[in-house]
Write a protein that holds these residues in place. Structure first.
Motif, PDB file in Angstrom:
ATOM      1  N   LEU A   1     -16.838 -18.434  19.149  1.00  0.00           N
ATOM      2  CA  LEU A   1     -15.559 -18.527  18.443  1.00  0.00           C
ATOM      3  C   LEU A   1     -15.140 -19.979  18.249  1.00  0.00           C
ATOM      4  N   ILE A   2     -15.323 -20.788  19.267  1.00  0.00           N
ATOM      5  CA  ILE A   2     -14.974 -22.209  19.168  1.00  0.00           C
ATOM      6  C   ILE A   2     -15.815 -22.887  18.094  1.00  0.00           C
TER       7      ILE A   2
ATOM      8  N   ASP B   1     -11.163 -17.444  24.377  1.00  0.00           N
ATOM      9  CA  ASP B   1     -12.164 -18.289  23.728  1.00  0.00           C
ATOM     10  C   ASP B   1     -13.573 -17.989  24.218  1.00  0.00           C
ATOM     11  N   THR B   2     -14.506 -18.010  23.281  1.00  0.00           N
ATOM     12  CA  THR B   2     -15.936 -17.955  23.579  1.00  0.00           C
ATOM     13  C   THR B   2     -16.562 -19.164  22.891  1.00  0.00           C
TER      14      THR B   2
ATOM     15  N   LYS C   1     -14.527 -21.856  14.659  1.00  0.00           N
ATOM     16  CA  LYS C   1     -13.276 -22.517  14.313  1.00  0.00           C
ATOM     17  C   LYS C   1     -13.491 -24.000  13.982  1.00  0.00           C
ATOM     18  N   HIS C   2     -14.326 -24.679  14.762  1.00  0.00           N
ATOM     19  CA  HIS C   2     -14.479 -26.128  14.610  1.00  0.00           C
ATOM     20  C   HIS C   2     -15.465 -26.513  13.506  1.00  0.00           C
TER      21      HIS C   2
ATOM     22  N   THR D   1     -10.183 -24.858  26.447  1.00  0.00           N
ATOM     23  CA  THR D   1     -10.162 -23.480  25.966  1.00  0.00           C
ATOM     24  C   THR D   1      -8.797 -22.844  26.170  1.00  0.00           C
ATOM     25  N   ILE D   2      -8.533 -21.843  25.323  1.00  0.00           N
ATOM     26  CA  ILE D   2      -7.343 -21.024  25.474  1.00  0.00           C
ATOM     27  C   ILE D   2      -7.797 -19.593  25.762  1.00  0.00           C
ATOM     28  N   GLN D   3      -6.858 -18.710  26.000  1.00  0.00           N
ATOM     29  CA  GLN D   3      -7.189 -17.338  26.359  1.00  0.00           C
ATOM     30  C   GLN D   3      -8.047 -16.679  25.283  1.00  0.00           C
TER      31      GLN D   3
ATOM     32  N   ILE E   1      -9.547 -20.088  30.931  1.00  0.00           N
ATOM     33  CA  ILE E   1      -8.548 -20.920  30.267  1.00  0.00           C
ATOM     34  C   ILE E   1      -8.597 -22.328  30.863  1.00  0.00           C
TER      35      ILE E   1
ATOM     36  N   SER F   1     -21.313 -20.529  13.269  1.00  0.00           N
ATOM     37  CA  SER F   1     -21.764 -20.509  14.655  1.00  0.00           C
ATOM     38  C   SER F   1     -23.279 -20.598  14.761  1.00  0.00           C
TER      39      SER F   1
ATOM     40  N   ILE G   1     -16.496 -14.911  27.946  1.00  0.00           N
ATOM     41  CA  ILE G   1     -15.113 -15.292  27.651  1.00  0.00           C
ATOM     42  C   ILE G   1     -14.758 -16.371  28.666  1.00  0.00           C
TER      43      ILE G   1
END
Length: 69
Positions: free
Chosen positions: A13-14, A9-10, A17-18, A5-7, A45, A22, A42
């Motif tokens: 949201l992941i 990320d939920t 994106k992928h 994960t990056i700052q 990181i 959702s 959230i």
């Protein structure tokens, strides 16, 4: 596929994106990663997440509605 994960990320949201959606994906990702259930919405990181392979026939498909013929 494993990701970190990056700052900001939920799980939602992941999945968006992928997988491109959702709905229904979040549940499958949480089933594959039970350690995420105890974390804040959230994610911290650097949290590693395993994204399961989900075939197209497993994804929800929306029927197209035609208003006019």
């Amino acid at each position: 596929m494993k990701i970190s994960t990056i700052q900001g990320d939920t799980v939602d949201l992941i999945c968006w994106k992928h997988y491109g959606q959702s709905s229904g994906m979040v549940e499958q990702v949480l089933n594959a990663n039970p350690h995420l259930a105890g974390l804040d919405p959230i994610l911290p990181i650097g949290t590693e997440i395993d994204l399961p392979e989900i075939s197209n026939n497993q994804q929800d498909s929306k029927a197209t509605i035609q208003l006019w013929d």
